[in-house]
Design an enzyme around this catalytic site. Structure first.
Site, PDB file in Angstrom:
ATOM      1  N   SER A  58       0.838  -1.197   0.000  1.00  0.00           N
ATOM      2  CA  SER A  58       0.000   0.000   0.000  1.00  0.00           C
ATOM      3  C   SER A  58       0.877   1.253   0.000  1.00  0.00           C
ATOM      4  O   SER A  58       2.016   1.229  -0.496  1.00  0.00           O
ATOM      5  CB  SER A  58      -0.920  -0.057   1.218  1.00  0.00           C
ATOM      6  N   LYS A  65      -5.168   3.574  -3.300  1.00  0.00           N
ATOM      7  CA  LYS A  65      -4.536   2.841  -2.187  1.00  0.00           C
ATOM      8  C   LYS A  65      -5.487   2.740  -0.996  1.00  0.00           C
ATOM      9  O   LYS A  65      -5.411   1.761  -0.232  1.00  0.00           O
ATOM     10  CB  LYS A  65      -3.217   3.506  -1.795  1.00  0.00           C
TER      11      LYS A  65
HETATM   12  C1  HXC Z   1      -1.100  13.568 -15.950  1.00  0.00           C
HETATM   13  C2  HXC Z   1      -0.852  11.493 -16.925  1.00  0.00           C
HETATM   14  C3  HXC Z   1       0.515  11.465 -16.555  1.00  0.00           C
HETATM   15  C4  HXC Z   1       1.048  12.592 -15.856  1.00  0.00           C
HETATM   16  C5  HXC Z   1       0.055   9.636 -17.620  1.00  0.00           C
HETATM   17  N1  HXC Z   1      -1.087  10.346 -17.578  1.00  0.00           N
HETATM   18  N2  HXC Z   1       1.045  10.303 -17.006  1.00  0.00           N
HETATM   19  N3  HXC Z   1      -1.645  12.523 -16.617  1.00  0.00           N
HETATM   20  N4  HXC Z   1       0.200  13.615 -15.565  1.00  0.00           N
HETATM   21  N5  HXC Z   1       2.334  12.656 -15.490  1.00  0.00           N
HETATM   22  C6  HXC Z   1      -2.378   9.994 -18.181  1.00  0.00           C
HETATM   23  C7  HXC Z   1      -2.242   9.869 -19.702  1.00  0.00           C
HETATM   24  O1  HXC Z   1      -2.296  11.153 -20.322  1.00  0.00           O
HETATM   25  C8  HXC Z   1      -3.467   9.018 -20.031  1.00  0.00           C
HETATM   26  O2  HXC Z   1      -4.662   9.770 -20.020  1.00  0.00           O
HETATM   27  C9  HXC Z   1      -3.535   8.076 -18.835  1.00  0.00           C
HETATM   28  O3  HXC Z   1      -2.790   8.701 -17.763  1.00  0.00           O
HETATM   29  C10 HXC Z   1      -2.940   6.734 -19.133  1.00  0.00           C
HETATM   30  O4  HXC Z   1      -1.626   6.945 -19.634  1.00  0.00           O
HETATM   31  P1  HXC Z   1      -0.784   5.787 -20.336  1.00  0.00           P
HETATM   32  O5  HXC Z   1       0.591   6.271 -20.542  1.00  0.00           O
HETATM   33  O6  HXC Z   1      -1.545   5.236 -21.499  1.00  0.00           O
HETATM   34  O7  HXC Z   1      -0.863   4.684 -19.177  1.00  0.00           O
HETATM   35  P2  HXC Z   1      -0.087   3.354 -19.001  1.00  0.00           P
HETATM   36  O8  HXC Z   1       0.788   3.043 -20.179  1.00  0.00           O
HETATM   37  O9  HXC Z   1      -1.074   2.369 -18.605  1.00  0.00           O
HETATM   38  O10 HXC Z   1       0.925   3.708 -17.783  1.00  0.00           O
HETATM   39  C11 HXC Z   1       0.481   3.833 -16.461  1.00  0.00           C
HETATM   40  C12 HXC Z   1       1.133   5.033 -15.772  1.00  0.00           C
HETATM   41  C13 HXC Z   1       2.675   5.033 -15.938  1.00  0.00           C
HETATM   42  C14 HXC Z   1       0.714   4.971 -14.298  1.00  0.00           C
HETATM   43  C15 HXC Z   1       0.571   6.304 -16.375  1.00  0.00           C
HETATM   44  O11 HXC Z   1       3.235   6.166 -15.296  1.00  0.00           O
HETATM   45  C16 HXC Z   1       3.308   3.778 -15.422  1.00  0.00           C
HETATM   46  O12 HXC Z   1       3.364   2.779 -16.135  1.00  0.00           O
HETATM   47  N6  HXC Z   1       3.822   3.763 -14.171  1.00  0.00           N
HETATM   48  C17 HXC Z   1       4.462   2.551 -13.565  1.00  0.00           C
HETATM   49  C18 HXC Z   1       5.706   2.894 -12.784  1.00  0.00           C
HETATM   50  C19 HXC Z   1       5.397   3.784 -11.591  1.00  0.00           C
HETATM   51  O13 HXC Z   1       4.559   4.695 -11.652  1.00  0.00           O
HETATM   52  N7  HXC Z   1       6.132   3.517 -10.479  1.00  0.00           N
HETATM   53  C20 HXC Z   1       5.947   4.306  -9.270  1.00  0.00           C
HETATM   54  C21 HXC Z   1       5.093   3.568  -8.299  1.00  0.00           C
HETATM   55  S1  HXC Z   1       5.169   4.482  -6.768  1.00  0.00           S
HETATM   56  P3  HXC Z   1      -5.344  10.318 -21.401  1.00  0.00           P
HETATM   57  O14 HXC Z   1      -6.553  11.053 -20.935  1.00  0.00           O
HETATM   58  O15 HXC Z   1      -4.319  11.200 -22.062  1.00  0.00           O
HETATM   59  O16 HXC Z   1      -5.668   9.104 -22.234  1.00  0.00           O
HETATM   60  C22 HXC Z   1       3.661   4.526  -6.082  1.00  0.00           C
HETATM   61  C23 HXC Z   1       3.430   5.220  -4.745  1.00  0.00           C
HETATM   62  C24 HXC Z   1       4.602   6.009  -4.224  1.00  0.00           C
HETATM   63  O17 HXC Z   1       2.768   3.975  -6.621  1.00  0.00           O
HETATM   64  C25 HXC Z   1       4.279   6.575  -2.865  1.00  0.00           C
HETATM   65  C26 HXC Z   1       5.446   7.316  -2.296  1.00  0.00           C
HETATM   66  C27 HXC Z   1       5.220   7.775  -0.853  1.00  0.00           C
HETATM   67  P1  NAP Z   2       8.462   0.636  -9.387  1.00  0.00           P
HETATM   68  O1  NAP Z   2       9.897   0.259  -9.355  1.00  0.00           O
HETATM   69  O2  NAP Z   2       7.973   1.417 -10.553  1.00  0.00           O
HETATM   70  O3  NAP Z   2       7.592  -0.681  -9.181  1.00  0.00           O
HETATM   71  C1  NAP Z   2       6.348  -0.894  -9.810  1.00  0.00           C
HETATM   72  C2  NAP Z   2       6.347  -2.279 -10.406  1.00  0.00           C
HETATM   73  O4  NAP Z   2       5.045  -2.574 -10.898  1.00  0.00           O
HETATM   74  C3  NAP Z   2       7.305  -2.445 -11.575  1.00  0.00           C
HETATM   75  O5  NAP Z   2       7.857  -3.741 -11.516  1.00  0.00           O
HETATM   76  C4  NAP Z   2       6.404  -2.329 -12.799  1.00  0.00           C
HETATM   77  O6  NAP Z   2       7.025  -3.013 -13.885  1.00  0.00           O
HETATM   78  C5  NAP Z   2       5.140  -2.980 -12.277  1.00  0.00           C
HETATM   79  N1  NAP Z   2       3.905  -2.544 -12.922  1.00  0.00           N
HETATM   80  C6  NAP Z   2       3.464  -1.275 -13.108  1.00  0.00           C
HETATM   81  N2  NAP Z   2       2.296  -1.278 -13.753  1.00  0.00           N
HETATM   82  C7  NAP Z   2       1.974  -2.585 -13.955  1.00  0.00           C
HETATM   83  C8  NAP Z   2       0.879  -3.256 -14.572  1.00  0.00           C
HETATM   84  N3  NAP Z   2      -0.129  -2.567 -15.109  1.00  0.00           N
HETATM   85  N4  NAP Z   2       0.873  -4.614 -14.594  1.00  0.00           N
HETATM   86  C9  NAP Z   2       1.912  -5.308 -14.068  1.00  0.00           C
HETATM   87  N5  NAP Z   2       2.960  -4.740 -13.477  1.00  0.00           N
HETATM   88  C10 NAP Z   2       2.993  -3.395 -13.427  1.00  0.00           C
HETATM   89  O7  NAP Z   2       8.053   1.517  -8.114  1.00  0.00           O
HETATM   90  P2  NAP Z   2       8.381   1.497  -6.538  1.00  0.00           P
HETATM   91  O8  NAP Z   2       8.576   2.916  -6.175  1.00  0.00           O
HETATM   92  O9  NAP Z   2       9.407   0.499  -6.195  1.00  0.00           O
HETATM   93  O10 NAP Z   2       6.943   1.066  -5.947  1.00  0.00           O
HETATM   94  C11 NAP Z   2       6.656  -0.291  -5.646  1.00  0.00           C
HETATM   95  C12 NAP Z   2       5.433  -0.393  -4.754  1.00  0.00           C
HETATM   96  O11 NAP Z   2       5.653   0.316  -3.520  1.00  0.00           O
HETATM   97  C13 NAP Z   2       4.163   0.189  -5.349  1.00  0.00           C
HETATM   98  O12 NAP Z   2       3.049  -0.575  -4.939  1.00  0.00           O
HETATM   99  C14 NAP Z   2       4.099   1.555  -4.699  1.00  0.00           C
HETATM  100  O13 NAP Z   2       2.783   2.068  -4.684  1.00  0.00           O
HETATM  101  C15 NAP Z   2       4.607   1.253  -3.321  1.00  0.00           C
HETATM  102  N6  NAP Z   2       5.150   2.397  -2.588  1.00  0.00           N
HETATM  103  C16 NAP Z   2       6.325   2.960  -2.985  1.00  0.00           C
HETATM  104  C17 NAP Z   2       6.873   3.982  -2.235  1.00  0.00           C
HETATM  105  C18 NAP Z   2       8.203   4.585  -2.598  1.00  0.00           C
HETATM  106  O14 NAP Z   2       8.771   5.353  -1.819  1.00  0.00           O
HETATM  107  N7  NAP Z   2       8.769   4.267  -3.746  1.00  0.00           N
HETATM  108  C19 NAP Z   2       6.202   4.462  -1.120  1.00  0.00           C
HETATM  109  C20 NAP Z   2       4.976   3.897  -0.767  1.00  0.00           C
HETATM  110  C21 NAP Z   2       4.470   2.848  -1.506  1.00  0.00           C
HETATM  111  P3  NAP Z   2       6.604  -2.806 -15.440  1.00  0.00           P
HETATM  112  O15 NAP Z   2       6.863  -1.389 -15.771  1.00  0.00           O
HETATM  113  O16 NAP Z   2       7.463  -3.796 -16.168  1.00  0.00           O
HETATM  114  O17 NAP Z   2       5.159  -3.169 -15.549  1.00  0.00           O
END
Ligand code: HXC
Ligand code: NAP
Length: 265
Positions: A149, A167
């Site tokens: 989470s 979340k």
């Molecule tokens: C506004 C955005 C955006 C941004 C994407 N979108 N990025 N909108 N600001 N920076 C919008 C796009 O314009 C689109 O809407 C929609 O989101 C979907 O975008 P896609 O690129 O087609 O999505 P997709 O390929 O499915 O990718 C999902 C994603 C991407 C979430 C947008 O960033 C991703 O794959 N992230 C995975 C890695 C990641 O985020 N790791 C961090 C996890 S940390 P429209 O309307 O244009 O169609 C975490 C918590 C951390 O989760 C907590 C810390 C305390």
């Molecule tokens: P990260 O490296 O980007 O990890 C996200 C993982 O999820 C990647 O392996 C990514 O790989 C995969 N993923 C993303 N979208 C997916 C999808 N649609 N289907 C399958 N896999 C998908 O980010 P992180 O910062 O380590 O975060 C990991 C977890 O910790 C997340 O749940 C996040 O919310 C949580 N969290 C992180 C922090 C922090 O400080 N970083 C704090 C609080 C909570 P692919 O791109 O290959 O899909």
């Protein structure tokens, strides 16, 4: 740091386990003796993670290779197929970690509906897909489901409406599933990381030195966490030491959640 809890002979599937925190979790389980599988969208990340996790297993003294599946957790059928395949190959599944997630900074006033939906679909609906397909495999004494989470589940943060909503849903899924699945032996918990250093999440939320410093100052322990801090918590939750722990959200955040509404101030 060595793994604190051994889990020789157990089998663990980590969704989103190809980078960052979730890869660290998978590696800790492999080092502790488990046979592990990971899944995410990128085939290249899956391949690299499998090689690294197979090495970690060897370091723990076993030669069972890690498994990897390229899939999107938004595809319920693909999630089920991967779990079934790993269960067949490994002889069952004991622990499932559900950590696939997406995040970016965006104001609610400008975020498109599809942007909001993308994060909810990955984090919340994806977690449901994983949980629902995992049920048949975990339905036994010792079955353990862990959701990864975030503090955003209970602390409102600007530019994070999509993640806060998703979340919060994940943590309520944890509590509800713990009620429904406790009777068949499955424990369900959330582990909630605070800001973790050198992760994609923090690169997105604190992209420059100034925002990073602000973040560190907002943590009561005045430091970001390490991937290993979260991995250790997961090893504990999956272990017999936590055999009566279910339906909880466990913050591993240097006191961040305790700061509540003061986070960031
Ligand atoms: C506004 C955005 C955006 C941004 C994407 N979108 N990025 N909108 N600001 N920076 C919008 C796009 O314009 C689109 O809407 C929609 O989101 C979907 O975008 P896609 O690129 O087609 O999505 P997709 O390929 O499915 O990718 C999902 C994603 C991407 C979430 C947008 O960033 C991703 O794959 N992230 C995975 C890695 C990641 O985020 N790791 C961090 C996890 S940390 P429209 O309307 O244009 O169609 C975490 C918590 C951390 O989760 C907590 C810390 C305390
Ligand atoms: P990260 O490296 O980007 O990890 C996200 C993982 O999820 C990647 O392996 C990514 O790989 C995969 N993923 C993303 N979208 C997916 C999808 N649609 N289907 C399958 N896999 C998908 O980010 P992180 O910062 O380590 O975060 C990991 C977890 O910790 C997340 O749940 C996040 O919310 C949580 N969290 C992180 C922090 C922090 O400080 N970083 C704090 C609080 C909570 P692919 O791109 O290959 O899909």
């Amino acid at each position: 740091m060595q793994a604190t809890f051994r889990c020789d002979g157990s089998t663990v599937f980590v969704f989103g386990g190809t980078s960052g925190i979730n890869l660290g979790i998978a590696e800790a389980f492999a080092e502790a003796g488990a046979t592990v599988a990971v899944a995410s969208r990128s085939a290249g990340k899956v391949e690299a993670a499998v090689a690294r996790l197979t090495d970690a297993g060897k370091r723990s003294g076993h030669d069972r290779p890690a498994s990897g599946y390229a899939l999107d957790v938004r595809d319920a059928a693909a999630v089920g197929t991967a779990l079934d395949a790993f269960a067949s190959a490994a002889g069952g599944i004991d622990v499932v970690v559900s950590g696939a997630a997406g995040n970016f900074l965006a104001s609610a006033a400008t975020l498109s509906p599809n942007g909001f939906k993308a994060v909810v679909d990955i984090d919340l609906l994806g977690s449901f897909h994983v949980a629902r397909a995992a049920y048949a495999h975990l339905r036994k004494p010792g079955g353990c489901l862990i959701h990864i989470s975030a503090p955003q589940a209970s602390i409102a943060m600007p530019m994070q409406a999509h993640v806060c909503a998703a979340k919060a849903g994940v943590d309520m899924l944890t509590r509800t599933l713990a009620l429904e699945w406790g009777p068949v032996g499955i424990r369900v918990n959330s582990v909630s990381p605070g800001p973790i250093d050198d992760t994609e999440g923090m690169r997105r939320l604190a992209p420059d030195e100034a925002s990073r410093d602000r973040c560190v100052r907002s943590v009561p322990m005045r430091r970001m966490g390490d991937v290993r801090d979260i991995a250790n918590a997961c090893l504990f939750v999956a272990s017999d030491a936590a055999s009566y722990v279910s339906g909880t959200v466990i913050p591993v955040d240097g006191g961040w959640a305790a700061a509540g509404a003061n986070v960031g101030s």
